[in-house]
Write an enzyme that holds these catalytic residues in place. Sequence first.
Site, PDB file in Angstrom:
ATOM      1  N   ASP A 113      38.528   2.403  -2.941  1.00 51.53           N
ATOM      2  CA  ASP A 113      37.424   2.947  -3.760  1.00 51.53           C
ATOM      3  C   ASP A 113      36.051   2.496  -3.249  1.00 51.53           C
ATOM      4  O   ASP A 113      35.035   2.777  -3.877  1.00 51.53           O
ATOM      5  CB  ASP A 113      37.607   2.536  -5.227  1.00 51.53           C
ATOM      6  CG  ASP A 113      37.541   1.020  -5.413  1.00 51.53           C
ATOM      7  OD1 ASP A 113      37.376   0.302  -4.408  1.00 51.53           O
ATOM      8  OD2 ASP A 113      37.642   0.557  -6.564  1.00 51.53           O
ATOM      9  N   GLN A 149       9.378  -5.827  -2.697  1.00 48.12           N
ATOM     10  CA  GLN A 149       9.187  -5.607  -4.144  1.00 48.12           C
ATOM     11  C   GLN A 149       9.128  -6.992  -4.793  1.00 48.12           C
ATOM     12  O   GLN A 149      10.047  -7.436  -5.469  1.00 48.12           O
ATOM     13  CB  GLN A 149      10.341  -4.760  -4.708  1.00 48.12           C
ATOM     14  CG  GLN A 149      10.166  -4.393  -6.184  1.00 48.12           C
ATOM     15  CD  GLN A 149       9.166  -3.276  -6.426  1.00 48.12           C
ATOM     16  OE1 GLN A 149       8.953  -2.422  -5.574  1.00 48.12           O
ATOM     17  NE2 GLN A 149       8.525  -3.284  -7.580  1.00 48.12           N
ATOM     18  N   HIS A 166       8.640 -11.499   3.609  1.00 54.76           N
ATOM     19  CA  HIS A 166       7.377 -10.744   3.485  1.00 54.76           C
ATOM     20  C   HIS A 166       6.251 -11.657   2.996  1.00 54.76           C
ATOM     21  O   HIS A 166       5.157 -11.648   3.559  1.00 54.76           O
ATOM     22  CB  HIS A 166       7.614  -9.570   2.536  1.00 54.76           C
ATOM     23  CG  HIS A 166       6.462  -8.637   2.450  1.00 54.76           C
ATOM     24  ND1 HIS A 166       5.921  -8.030   3.559  1.00 54.76           N
ATOM     25  CD2 HIS A 166       5.724  -8.228   1.389  1.00 54.76           C
ATOM     26  CE1 HIS A 166       4.898  -7.268   3.177  1.00 54.76           C
ATOM     27  NE2 HIS A 166       4.759  -7.379   1.874  1.00 54.76           N
ATOM     28  N   LYS A 223      -5.159  -0.829   5.321  1.00 55.02           N
ATOM     29  CA  LYS A 223      -4.113   0.171   5.037  1.00 55.02           C
ATOM     30  C   LYS A 223      -4.026   0.407   3.535  1.00 55.02           C
ATOM     31  O   LYS A 223      -4.188  -0.523   2.755  1.00 55.02           O
ATOM     32  CB  LYS A 223      -2.773  -0.356   5.549  1.00 55.02           C
ATOM     33  CG  LYS A 223      -1.575   0.506   5.239  1.00 55.02           C
ATOM     34  CD  LYS A 223      -0.292  -0.072   5.824  1.00 55.02           C
ATOM     35  CE  LYS A 223       0.383  -1.036   4.882  1.00 55.02           C
ATOM     36  NZ  LYS A 223       1.741  -1.428   5.306  1.00 55.02           N
ATOM     37  N   ASP A 234       3.558  -6.933  12.836  1.00 54.38           N
ATOM     38  CA  ASP A 234       3.914  -6.746  11.425  1.00 54.38           C
ATOM     39  C   ASP A 234       5.240  -7.452  11.171  1.00 54.38           C
ATOM     40  O   ASP A 234       5.968  -7.781  12.107  1.00 54.38           O
ATOM     41  CB  ASP A 234       4.043  -5.238  11.118  1.00 54.38           C
ATOM     42  CG  ASP A 234       3.713  -4.922   9.665  1.00 54.38           C
ATOM     43  OD1 ASP A 234       3.602  -5.852   8.844  1.00 54.38           O
ATOM     44  OD2 ASP A 234       3.573  -3.721   9.335  1.00 54.38           O
ATOM     45  N   THR A 266      10.015   2.840   8.405  1.00 50.85           N
ATOM     46  CA  THR A 266       9.932   4.234   8.861  1.00 50.85           C
ATOM     47  C   THR A 266       9.089   4.350  10.126  1.00 50.85           C
ATOM     48  O   THR A 266       9.078   5.398  10.767  1.00 50.85           O
ATOM     49  CB  THR A 266       9.273   5.114   7.784  1.00 50.85           C
ATOM     50  OG1 THR A 266       7.908   4.671   7.610  1.00 50.85           O
ATOM     51  CG2 THR A 266      10.019   5.026   6.465  1.00 50.85           C
ATOM     52  N   GLY A 267       8.336   3.316  10.441  1.00 49.87           N
ATOM     53  CA  GLY A 267       7.438   3.360  11.595  1.00 49.87           C
ATOM     54  C   GLY A 267       6.093   3.982  11.256  1.00 49.87           C
ATOM     55  O   GLY A 267       5.208   4.060  12.104  1.00 49.87           O
ATOM     56  N   GLY A 268       5.924   4.410   9.984  1.00 49.65           N
ATOM     57  CA  GLY A 268       4.684   5.087   9.594  1.00 49.65           C
ATOM     58  C   GLY A 268       3.446   4.227   9.796  1.00 49.65           C
ATOM     59  O   GLY A 268       2.435   4.701  10.332  1.00 49.65           O
ATOM     60  N   THR A 269       3.531   2.968   9.399  1.00 55.77           N
ATOM     61  CA  THR A 269       2.363   2.074   9.505  1.00 55.77           C
ATOM     62  C   THR A 269       1.967   1.883  10.965  1.00 55.77           C
ATOM     63  O   THR A 269       0.804   2.066  11.344  1.00 55.77           O
ATOM     64  CB  THR A 269       2.713   0.704   8.881  1.00 55.77           C
ATOM     65  OG1 THR A 269       3.165   0.922   7.541  1.00 55.77           O
ATOM     66  CG2 THR A 269       1.532  -0.238   8.891  1.00 55.77           C
TER      67      THR A 269
HETATM   68  C1  R5P Z   1       4.419  -3.702   4.195  1.00 58.76           C
HETATM   69  O1  R5P Z   1       3.786  -4.372   3.403  1.00 58.76           O
HETATM   70  C2  R5P Z   1       5.100  -4.285   5.383  1.00 58.76           C
HETATM   71  O2  R5P Z   1       4.438  -5.432   5.840  1.00 58.76           O
HETATM   72  C3  R5P Z   1       5.203  -3.262   6.521  1.00 58.76           C
HETATM   73  O3  R5P Z   1       3.886  -2.922   6.927  1.00 58.76           O
HETATM   74  C4  R5P Z   1       5.910  -2.011   6.059  1.00 58.76           C
HETATM   75  O4  R5P Z   1       7.126  -2.342   5.450  1.00 58.76           O
HETATM   76  C5  R5P Z   1       6.158  -1.086   7.230  1.00 58.76           C
HETATM   77  O5  R5P Z   1       6.826   0.033   6.730  1.00 58.76           O
HETATM   78  P1  R5P Z   1       6.830   1.404   7.542  1.00 58.76           P
HETATM   79  O6  R5P Z   1       7.361   1.123   8.904  1.00 58.76           O
HETATM   80  O7  R5P Z   1       7.746   2.289   6.727  1.00 58.76           O
HETATM   81  O8  R5P Z   1       5.439   1.922   7.540  1.00 58.76           O
END
Ligand code: R5P
Length: 296
Positions: A33, A93, A126, A187, A214, A219-222
């Site tokens: 399961d 979080q 973090h 940011k 970082d 996601t690599g967005g930042t």
């Molecule tokens: C955010 O406070 C973290 O320090 C990273 O900047 C964040 O988790 C990067 O996330 P992503 O790659 O999705 O932009």
Amino acid sequence: MVQGSSADTGVARRMASLLDADYVQVEHKLFPDGESYVRIPVDVRGADVVFVQTIDEPRDKRLIEAALITDALREAGARRIIGVIPYLAYTRQDRVFRRGEPVSIRAVLKMLYAAGLDALITVEPHKPEELEYFPGRHTYVSPMSLLARHTSRLVSNPLVLSPDLGGVRRAREFASKLGADFDYLEKHRDRVTGEVSMKPKTMRAEGRDVVIVDDIISTGGTMAKAAGMLRSQGARRIIAVCVHALLVGGALEKLLAAGVERIVSTNTLPTPEQVDTVDISPLLSPAVRSIVGTAR
Ligand code: R5P
């Protein structure tokens, strides 16, 4: 005794060797399961046991497994249980951003303590202060000097940037290890849509080797946004450095498309071959020694 689990990037074996300790693999399987089953296959009565379980995917399952391993060790009579969790999930979080949300990292750390974990060692959370939610011994290691040493071979006269104010401490530490200039970008992340926008700070990236540091690339967005902006400012080369390479979805491709030339990370999580990966085991072993070497 160092116990490796199903979620290990080789760190457990290397730590066992560095600590001159026995290495044991936790037995693991899934019930039909989908529930996890773990078993400690050796006698641990009276032993100090270090288990290594990074919170890889599927993350919620890995967390439950960490609690199950802890409970199994407690049940089997281990003296002290030291959890090495190279990537500790849910650290972002760390407070209630919108009414109705949990402080997720607090819930996670309380769960592990309640399961019987005596001590927790992790890598670059973090925010270090959030580890205070763990009532037992806790510590973390910072891989900035290892990452800086690796990156120094890739750049010349670099400019080190934090992608946001929250990351200034670690990026500044990285810059000082590298003996490099330091600055940061501003940011904003929309908590509802997740959309990231960046306000450029006054800096001259033109013609420079830029290293963006970082804690996490998810996601690599930042990183991609920062890289795109810096490229348009004429940066010569962009290197993305992180501690935890989650690289979800098409993050890697996104970074390369944005002009990131190299990605440097640690092995707190499994990394694809395109990522330069630095081993954190040599940092974790002394952290274990400092806990095991002290009285209970
Ligand atoms: C955010 O406070 C973290 O320090 C990273 O900047 C964040 O988790 C990067 O996330 P992503 O790659 O999705 O932009």
